[in-house]
Structures are given as C-alpha cells and as structure tokens.
Design a protein around this motif. Structure first.
Motif, PDB file in Angstrom:
ATOM      1  N   PHE A 140       0.770  -1.244   0.119  1.00  0.00           N
ATOM      2  CA  PHE A 140      -0.146  -0.203  -0.273  1.00  0.00           C
ATOM      3  C   PHE A 140       0.880   1.480  -0.070  1.00  0.00           C
ATOM      4  O   PHE A 140       0.955   2.101  -0.937  1.00  0.00           O
ATOM      5  CB  PHE A 140      -1.056   0.345   0.955  1.00  0.00           C
TER       6      PHE A 140
ATOM      7  N   THR B 156       3.830   1.500  -0.571  1.00  0.00           N
ATOM      8  CA  THR B 156       5.316   1.609  -1.683  1.00  0.00           C
ATOM      9  C   THR B 156       4.079   2.099  -3.307  1.00  0.00           C
ATOM     10  O   THR B 156       4.517   2.828  -4.099  1.00  0.00           O
ATOM     11  CB  THR B 156       5.292   0.084  -2.632  1.00  0.00           C
ATOM     12  N   VAL B 157       2.831   1.910  -3.582  1.00  0.00           N
ATOM     13  CA  VAL B 157       1.818   2.408  -4.404  1.00  0.00           C
ATOM     14  C   VAL B 157       1.593   4.234  -3.891  1.00  0.00           C
ATOM     15  O   VAL B 157       1.825   4.595  -5.302  1.00  0.00           O
ATOM     16  CB  VAL B 157       0.679   1.017  -4.606  1.00  0.00           C
ATOM     17  N   LEU B 158       1.304   4.598  -2.579  1.00  0.00           N
ATOM     18  CA  LEU B 158       0.745   5.024  -2.341  1.00  0.00           C
ATOM     19  C   LEU B 158       2.789   6.451  -2.631  1.00  0.00           C
ATOM     20  O   LEU B 158       2.435   7.695  -3.326  1.00  0.00           O
ATOM     21  CB  LEU B 158       0.687   5.698  -1.045  1.00  0.00           C
TER      22      LEU B 158
ATOM     23  N   LEU C 264       2.658   7.091  -6.964  1.00  0.00           N
ATOM     24  CA  LEU C 264       1.676   7.357  -7.402  1.00  0.00           C
ATOM     25  C   LEU C 264       2.287   8.758  -7.574  1.00  0.00           C
ATOM     26  O   LEU C 264       2.384   9.585  -9.098  1.00  0.00           O
ATOM     27  CB  LEU C 264       0.868   7.803  -6.546  1.00  0.00           C
TER      28      LEU C 264
ATOM     29  N   ALA D 175      -7.195   7.841  -5.463  1.00  0.00           N
ATOM     30  CA  ALA D 175      -6.385   6.889  -6.238  1.00  0.00           C
ATOM     31  C   ALA D 175      -6.207   6.008  -4.768  1.00  0.00           C
ATOM     32  O   ALA D 175      -5.648   5.117  -4.369  1.00  0.00           O
ATOM     33  CB  ALA D 175      -4.982   7.667  -5.471  1.00  0.00           C
ATOM     34  N   LEU D 176      -6.320   6.373  -3.642  1.00  0.00           N
ATOM     35  CA  LEU D 176      -6.336   5.132  -1.447  1.00  0.00           C
ATOM     36  C   LEU D 176      -7.927   4.048  -2.184  1.00  0.00           C
ATOM     37  O   LEU D 176      -6.725   3.356  -1.405  1.00  0.00           O
ATOM     38  CB  LEU D 176      -7.349   6.594  -0.430  1.00  0.00           C
TER      39      LEU D 176
ATOM     40  N   THR E 208      -5.496   1.759  -4.263  1.00  0.00           N
ATOM     41  CA  THR E 208      -4.769   0.844  -4.060  1.00  0.00           C
ATOM     42  C   THR E 208      -4.819   0.208  -2.567  1.00  0.00           C
ATOM     43  O   THR E 208      -4.844  -1.182  -2.713  1.00  0.00           O
ATOM     44  CB  THR E 208      -3.775   2.346  -3.345  1.00  0.00           C
TER      45      THR E 208
ATOM     46  N   LEU F  36      -6.283  -2.922  -5.145  1.00  0.00           N
ATOM     47  CA  LEU F  36      -4.865  -4.034  -5.500  1.00  0.00           C
ATOM     48  C   LEU F  36      -4.093  -4.615  -4.261  1.00  0.00           C
ATOM     49  O   LEU F  36      -3.893  -5.829  -4.026  1.00  0.00           O
ATOM     50  CB  LEU F  36      -4.034  -2.926  -5.918  1.00  0.00           C
ATOM     51  N   SER F  37      -4.312  -4.025  -2.952  1.00  0.00           N
ATOM     52  CA  SER F  37      -3.375  -4.334  -1.934  1.00  0.00           C
ATOM     53  C   SER F  37      -4.568  -5.499  -1.284  1.00  0.00           C
ATOM     54  O   SER F  37      -4.047  -6.436  -0.894  1.00  0.00           O
ATOM     55  CB  SER F  37      -3.599  -3.291  -0.111  1.00  0.00           C
TER      56      SER F  37
ATOM     57  N   ALA G 188      -5.237   3.724   5.434  1.00  0.00           N
ATOM     58  CA  ALA G 188      -5.523   4.237   4.590  1.00  0.00           C
ATOM     59  C   ALA G 188      -5.326   5.956   4.620  1.00  0.00           C
ATOM     60  O   ALA G 188      -4.716   6.577   4.240  1.00  0.00           O
ATOM     61  CB  ALA G 188      -5.840   3.757   3.781  1.00  0.00           C
TER      62      ALA G 188
END
Lengths: 239, 222
Positions: free
Chosen positions: B29, B31-33, B36, B54-55, B58, B61-62, B113
């Motif tokens: 989570f 890493t993606v943030l 972005l 975006a949150l 993410t 996907l997580s 989050a």
C-alpha cells in the motif's frame, strides 16, 4: 429438455434446424440491412450516423441476452447436471463477448460525432465494459482448468455470480444520470420511436437473434465433437 | 459456533505470524502511494483532487494481492479437505475465512489508509468519511476476494485469473466508495445514499459470497 441430454439426439435435431437457421439469418440480415441502411429516413439532427444504431442496439441487446442464456444454462448445469447445459454455457461465452465488443465499438464510433467523444465513464458504458470483462473472466476459467467436469462447475459459479451485472446494465440509465439515452423500445407505455425506425430495428434484432442461434448451435456441435475426440484419444492412450 | 470463532482466530494468528498478511499488504500500500506522486508529479493541488480515488484503488489492489493466502496454504497441507468433511458447513468455513481476511488485512488497511493519505495531501475534511466508507467497503472486498480465492485455489495461473474475475466485481465498491468520499467536498447530499449503497453491497456480499465460495471449493474437492 431431458430428452436432449443425449448428445446424439441433440446433434440430429441441430442438423435439421441448422439450415433453416442459416437461411433465416441471411434473409433477415438482407431485409434488415436494406431497410436500415436504405429505406429508413435520416435523423433530422444525427443525419446518416443514426444508422449505426441499427447495428449497435441489437448488438447490445444480444450482449445481455447471451449472458442471460449463459447464466441460465449454468444454473441448469448446476441444478440438474444436464450434460449439454455446460456445453451451451461454454460456447455462448465467446459469441456474447463478440456482441459486447461490437456494441462497445459501434457505440464509440457513434459517440465521436454525436457526443464529441469516443468514451465517457458513465453508468451504462461502464457496466457494459464490466460485462465484457466478465465474459473474459469466464472464458479464462475454462482455459485454466484442465478437467472438464471441474471447469464446468467453477465456470458456472462464475457465470451466476456475474449475473448481478445484467440488471445493473438494464437499469443503469434509469438509476443514474447518463449521457446514454434511456430505454426507448421496451417501455411500459409503448415504444417511443417512430415506426419507420422501429421496424428496421426490430428486423435487425430478429436477425441478430437468429445469428446467435445459428452460431450457438454450430459451436455446441463443435464442442460435442471436440469432447468425443478427446475421449477417444484418452481411451486410445489408456489402451 | 466455537469452531467458527476458533477458525477465525487460527487464520488471523497465521496471517500475523507467517507474514504475508496485513504487514505485507501495508508495505505494498505504502509503496504504491509513494510511486503515485513520482509518476503523476508532485503538484499538491492535483494530488489532493486525486487522493480519494488513488487511496481506494490502492486499497483494492492491496486486498487483491493478499487473496492467494486465503485458501492456498490450507489446500496444500490438506486441511481444506478436512474442513470440507468436518461438521461445520462449508459456507460457514468460507464466511470465517472471509471475516478473518477482513480482520487481518482489509480492516487494518482501511483504518490506516486515511492517515497515509497525507502522502497525497488528502483534504483533512475527508479523513472521517473515507475511514467510514473504507471500513464498510473493505468487508465486501474481503468477501469477494475470498470468493475469487475459492474459485482459483490450486490453479497454476490463479493469480492472473483472480484479478480478471474479481476486479470487475470490485467496480461497484470503488464507484460508491469514491462517490461517498468525494461527496463531502462536492455534493454533500450524495454522501448518505452512496454510503447506503456501499453498505448494501457489503451486506449482499456477506450473504451471497460465502455460498458461492463454498460451491467452488466443493467443485475443487469433488
């Protein structure tokens, strides 16, 4: 229905019906395309592009109808273990995916001159796109599992779960404000379009239905043959 | 009922001790943030507009990334087969597994989050609403993830197929989750209805997903 659980009997029936299906499909498409491309009037606002509708609308109907056929066949396969039901469901999926793709592409081609954009993320378009993804997921399940019986059960579950999307597509234009126009043919107070457009549209819808029936029968026959060959090969290998 | 709770406890303990649960998902989570803003550009105003969506993506996907651990270990060591033969209905097993996945992965992520939203300059007004929407929505995410895991358990290319099967079903959660969150800064009247629909999706999944998941496991074990 149980009588046609026997693939041989089904094959015989399919062979008798098929020529009629092919003939009526060709005839209906000739008449339907003539009426929709030549006879039907231009729209006073849309001009000639209105003719895309005669391809687009039946394709979208068939995209949903085919998924419904697939889900019904899956339910029959799960409940009664009807041996041809999972053949019917499996072979309907690629046809339905093609109808969905056709509906998306023609809608996009019409949207560019009319709405000024190829695509908008509104409820109707998004839910039809999700339908396309559901078809792909269903096909992927069949390809990923080698044992046919297991694949049939799991694919049937996937098809039934995905069926929640069908009412969402149908009512998406009523529930949300959509750029897509609301239902104008199947309404409680009768169709809202003029007969000069409605009649060619209905002929095209019938043509698409017969096309689906033809393709589905051929695909089912092919699938039955494929399974027989597979079984014979297995028997040969095992001696 | 005690079997139900002990299965939940067992699964949570396993995810916590083996890794691959909340910790791993949280790492993904974050890493993606971090990726972005690097990809989109560090414009704070733009990031703020993007933050809720975006949150949510993410989070989706997580949760998806952790699904292969729901049934796979039990399938490999044979305990899943024992569960199918055990006295507890398989539907309840699936429900327990989903709840354990939610408590071990979905819920912690949903709670953390909004705090991590500061990386995307999330509007402080949205902290409460996004927390509420994610807590409610992540239940549906875990239930559907469990269904996907049940369908693909034991398949060699399960990971790809699970995304293709489950992400389309995540679309409604994403749409109403984001619309509930964005309603606060946009049209406040939309917040109530969006939350109601989000809750309805979670409740419907709570009833239907374990049944479908149990049917899928039976098909695998037959």
């Amino acid at each position: 229905m149980q009588a046609y659980a026997n693939p041989t009997r089904f094959n015989a029936l399919a062979l008798t019906i098929l020529p009629w299906c092919v003939g009526s499909t060709v005839l209906l498409f000739l008449v339907g395309l003539y009426y929709s491309l030549v006879v039907a009037p231009q729209d006073y606002q849309q001009g000639e592009t209105v003719r895309i509708m005669f391809i687009h609308v039946p394709a979208a109907w068939m995209a949903m109808a085919t998924y419904t056929v697939m889900a019904l066949a899956s339910a029959v396969a799960i409940i009664w273990r009807h041996p041809l039901a999972d053949v019917a469901a499996k072979t309907a999926a690629p046809i339905g995916a093609c109808f969905t793709f056709l509906a998306l592409v023609t809608g996009s081609l019409w949207g560019k001159p009319m709405w000024g954009t190829w695509w908008v993320w509104d409820a109707r378009l998004t839910s039809v796109f999700v339908l396309f993804l559901l078809y792909l997921g269903y096909i992927a399940i069949w390809q990923a599992i080698e044992e046919p019986a297991k694949a049939a059960r799991l694919a049937a579950i996937v098809a039934l779960v995905g069926f929640v999307n069908i009412p969402i597509i149908k009512y998406s234009v009523d529930w949300w404000n959509s750029l897509h126009q609301p239902a104008s043919v199947f309404r409680m107070d009768g169709p809202a379009i003029h007969s000069s457009i409605l009649i060619p549209l209905l002929i095209m819808a019938l043509a698409y239905t017969m096309l689906f029936l033809t393709l589905h029968l051929i695909a089912m026959r092919t699938e039955i043959m494929r399974r027989r060959i597979h079984n014979m090969e297995q028997a040969e290998v095992q001696g | 009922m005690s079997m139900f709770w002990s299965l939940i406890r067992r699964d949570i303990v396993l995810t916590l001790r083996q890794g691959g649960g909340a910790g791993m998902a949280l790492g993904f989570f974050i890493t993606v943030l971090v990726l972005l803003p690097l990809g989109i550009g560090p414009d704070l105003k733009f990031l703020q507009r993007l933050a809720p969506g975006a949150l949510w993506i993410t989070l989706l996907l997580s949760v998806l990334l952790s699904t292969d651990r729901i049934f796979a270990p039990d399938y490999e060591d044979g305990s899943l087969e024992l569960m199918t033969m055990g006295p507890m209905p398989l539907e309840l097993v699936a429900l327990a597994k989903s709840v354990a996945h939610w408590l071990g992965t979905g819920l912690p992520l949903a709670i953390l989050a909004p705090g991590l939203g500061v990386l995307l300059n999330l509007d402080a007004l949205l902290f409460g609403p996004i927390l509420l929407a994610m807590v409610l929505g992540s239940l549906a995410l875990s239930l559907l993830a469990c269904l996907g895991a049940a369908i693909t358990v034991g398949l060699r290319r399960g990971g790809m197929i699970i995304s293709l099967l489950i992400l389309p079903l995540y679309v409604p959660v994403l749409i109403f989750g984001v619309s509930a969150t964005n309603a606060i800064t946009g049209v406040p009247e939309l917040f109530g209805p969006s939350m109601l629909i989000l809750t309805a999706i979670s409740l419907a999944s709570l009833v239907l997903a374990p049944i479908a998941a149990a049917a899928a496991i039976r098909a695998h074990m037959a």
